[in-house]
Design a protein around this motif. Structure first.
Motif, PDB file in Angstrom:
ATOM      1  N   GLY A 399      13.507  -1.798  -3.943  1.00 46.13           N
ATOM      2  CA  GLY A 399      12.716  -1.380  -2.805  1.00 46.13           C
ATOM      3  C   GLY A 399      13.533  -1.114  -1.559  1.00 46.13           C
ATOM      4  N   GLU A 429       4.083  -3.249  -3.831  1.00 49.61           N
ATOM      5  CA  GLU A 429       4.948  -4.296  -4.377  1.00 49.61           C
ATOM      6  C   GLU A 429       4.154  -5.495  -4.885  1.00 49.61           C
ATOM      7  N   THR A 452       9.204   1.683  -3.723  1.00 47.95           N
ATOM      8  CA  THR A 452       8.469   1.080  -2.616  1.00 47.95           C
ATOM      9  C   THR A 452       9.354   0.891  -1.386  1.00 47.95           C
ATOM     10  N   SER A 495      -1.194   1.607  -0.828  1.00 45.88           N
ATOM     11  CA  SER A 495      -0.729   1.407   0.545  1.00 45.88           C
ATOM     12  C   SER A 495      -1.734   0.580   1.341  1.00 45.88           C
TER      13      SER A 495
END
Length: 660
Positions: A399, A429, A452, A495
């Protein structure tokens, strides 16, 4: 000439700016401005002392530093010990450990480095760091050590007049350059944090005070009228700064030049019959240091105990002023007298002995200040204490976008044949643990890739306003990766939409060249949703199925902290629920826009609603927090909880890997 009244007046402006910010006003930049003013004053006073002693030939670093210890340390030590005592009885152990560790770093003057290292997307709220304000004292102390050392070593090159001004000017420009680079560098939020907290990017504010000290005698060439005009201009600059900048303005960078110039103008003017010589300004100027030390722990205590109303903030402001005044009368002033003059070494030893006691108390963080607990209470307390680490996602390996490089994260044993991508911010995540659990318990082969970046909305041309994120470049790189890799059949976009699209959110913008629009405005919303649609249609055109998640529920408070507080206070612990309707009201426009994008190859899914009945959602279950903080669900909870994602993610993934 005695400049004490001028200095006190400007100190009053600084500390009143800080109070204006911390006790509920909308002037967000006031806290920044107050610290900048203090830095310039400090540089001015220290430079005058050092320059005078160097020119006389009797300057010693030992005497200079001891004078700084007398000035700063006793009041700081008293505040730290007082907060330790308060915390031991009124702050639950997990928070108390953080309090004590930060207190120790404050006493040893490295707290600025501590806070810079802690900065990040998942950092605990600054409003719960009891000694956060001492970062500026640590920066000053580091400056006090290095600045006179450099001046002594190079004193032959820094004769009074132009050589001294030129040398200071070079140091000023180098430090300013470091601040600007940290402020505009978009590779890492940590770099931006260093720009805010570290000496190299803050030194120019104190060197500005040195430049003022080197040129201050020139004021005699200015008439009374000109000096009044300069002071008025400086005060106007302060007012402009308070309304011009907001919390997301990169700081200090070059923005701090305005309050620095304001301070320099006011001090240079030293105008007769100044407004700042009024007794009220002189009072606040006298107690400014002690008041600065006390105001923040008082504000944190109110926040920690959920005393947030205007009446509490007014009481906190009054208490801060009273404690600052008492500290000035009974600690700060007597210490200056007691530790000065003959017997300095003996008295220094007594101060160090008290300091050692404070350090020992700091190290007592390993002691347990909990009352006696039942076995079930102890289990719940331990569980709540570990909730913050229960994320599941291997953030150290995957990430983000460090130095402009993607860090794809693989679940599964076959990276080459991975056909599914989970794409988004930290809410994406969260689902790592569930995907891992599902795919380990199935019998299929393959892989899932996580792309991510916490805090970055998965939309092209959308950027966070804070320095150090570089979201737009991350998004572009991620889409290029998805389209170029080959074999990707599904992309799941998740999101925390409300973090960016709320009407009062000011942290995220849609950018088109030099123009930008907040996502919370109608034009910003329109452009961002059109950009999201273009992204999705582009994936469709590449033959990729898209799954779009609407906003998942979150409490906006730390449930595990509430559990720990309740157990610490001996209160009966009932399960905590929260009303998600206030969040869904804000998320309704973006959720509706997401719903409108549904198509044969675009599916809308609702994740996380298993914890809600209507808009009433659970924050705890059987006394255990379901969340790792105020927004993110715990990895271990999601791993065991059926969800709408399950039908999409049924692949076996026995190991974790990181894609190149």
């Amino acid at each position: 000439m005695d400049f004490r009244k001028d200095i006190n007046g400007v100190r009053a402006v600084a500390v009143l700016s800080v109070l204006l910010f911390h006790f509920g006003a909308d002037f967000f930049s006031a806290g920044f401005v107050g610290v900048d003013i203090f830095f310039v004053i400090s540089g001015f006073l220290m430079s005058r002392i050092i320059f005078s002693a160097l020119d006389r030939g009797d300057f010693t670093i030992k005497a200079f530093l001891w004078a700084r210890v007398i000035r700063l340390y006793p009041a700081l030590l008293f505040v730290v010990l007082a907060v330790f005592a308060f915390g031991y009885f009124f702050v639950e152990p997990v928070a108390f450990r953080g309090l004590a560790a930060h207190g120790l770093s404050s006493l040893l003057f490295y707290s600025n480095l501590d806070y810079a290292a802690e900065a990040g997307y998942f950092d605990s709220a600054s409003g719960l760091k009891w000694f956060l304000h001492t970062w500026s004292l640590s920066v000053e102390w580091q400056f006090y050590i290095l600045y006179p050392l450099v001046l002594v070593l190079l004193r032959r090159l820094m004769r009074p007049g132009l050589p001294r001004i030129a040398f200071l000017g070079v140091g000023f420009l180098l430090s300013l350059l470091a601040a600007v680079i940290c402020g505009v560098y978009e590779g890492s939020p940590r770099v931006a944090a260093l720009g805010f907290y570290s000496l190299p990017s803050r030194a120019y504010e104190m060197i500005a005070g040195g430049l003022l000290a080197a040129t201050h005698d020139a004021r005699r060439h200015f008439s009374v009228g000109w000096r009044r005009l300069l002071e008025t201009t400086g005060l106007a600059f302060v007012a402009i700064t308070l309304v011009l900048f907001d919390p997301l303005t990169p700081w200090p960078t070059a923005h701090a030049l305005l309050p620095c110039a304001a301070t320099a103008l006011i001090l240079f003017a030293a105008a007769e019959r100044s407004l700042l010589s009024h007794p009220l300004f002189q009072f606040f100027g006298n107690i400014s240091y002690s008041l600065y030390l006390w105001h923040w722990p008082v504000a944190v205590a109110l926040h920690y105990h959920n005393l947030e109303g205007w009446e509490w903030k007014t009481a906190g402001l009054g208490l801060s002023v009273m404690l600052g005044w008492l500290s000035y009368i009974f600690i700060e002033n007597p210490s200056r007298i007691y530790f000065r003059g003959e017997g300095m070494s003996r008295r220094a030893l007594s101060l160090m002995a008290v300091s050692a006691t404070a350090v020992v108390i700091s190290l007592m963080v390993f002691s347990n200040n909990l009352p006696k607990l039942t076995e079930s209470e102890e289990f719940l307390f331990v569980d709540a204490s570990s909730a913050g680490e229960d994320r599941g996602y291997p953030i150290q390996e995957c990430g983000g976008f460090p130095r402009g490089n993607l860090r794809p994260c693989l679940l599964g044993d076959d990276a080459l044949h991975a056909d599914t991508v989970i794409f988004g911010d930290s809410f994406a995540e969260m689902w790592y643990s569930r995907a891992q659990h599902l795919l380990r318990t199935s019998g299929a082969s393959g892989g899932i890739i996580f792309l991510t970046y916490g805090g970055c909305p998965p939309i092209s041309n959308v950027e966070r306003r804070e320095a150090g994120f570089n979201c737009a470049d991350f998004h572009r790189s991620a889409l290029d990766y998805i389209k170029s890799k080959g074999g990707i059949k599904k992309v799941i976009i998740v999101s925390m939409w409300t973090a960016y699209f709320g009407k009062h959110k000011t942290n995220t913008v849609y950018r088109d060249g030099d123009a930008q629009w907040l996502l919370g405005t109608s034009e910003g919303f329109r452009r961002a949703t059109l950009s999201l649609e273009r992204d999705i249609r582009g994936l469709e055109a590449a033959g990729i199925e898209v799954y779009l998640s609407t906003t998942s529920p979150y409490p906006a408070f730390d449930a595990s902290s509430r559990i720990r507080k309740a157990i610490f206070r001996g209160e009966r612990m009932n399960d905590i629920e929260f009303d998600f309707s206030s969040v869904t009201a804000n998320s309704m426009p973006i959720d509706a826009a997401i719903q409108s994008l549904a198509a044969p190859m675009v599916h809308v899914i609702h994740l996380g609603r298993n914890f809600c009945v209507g808009d009433v959602c659970s924050a705890t279950r059987n006394g255990r927090s379901l969340y790792s903080d105020g927004a993110h669900m715990r990895g271990s909870v999601l791993a065991e909880q059926p969800s709408a994602l399950d039908s999409v993610l049924l692949r076996p993934m026995p190991r974790v890997g990181v894609l190149p």
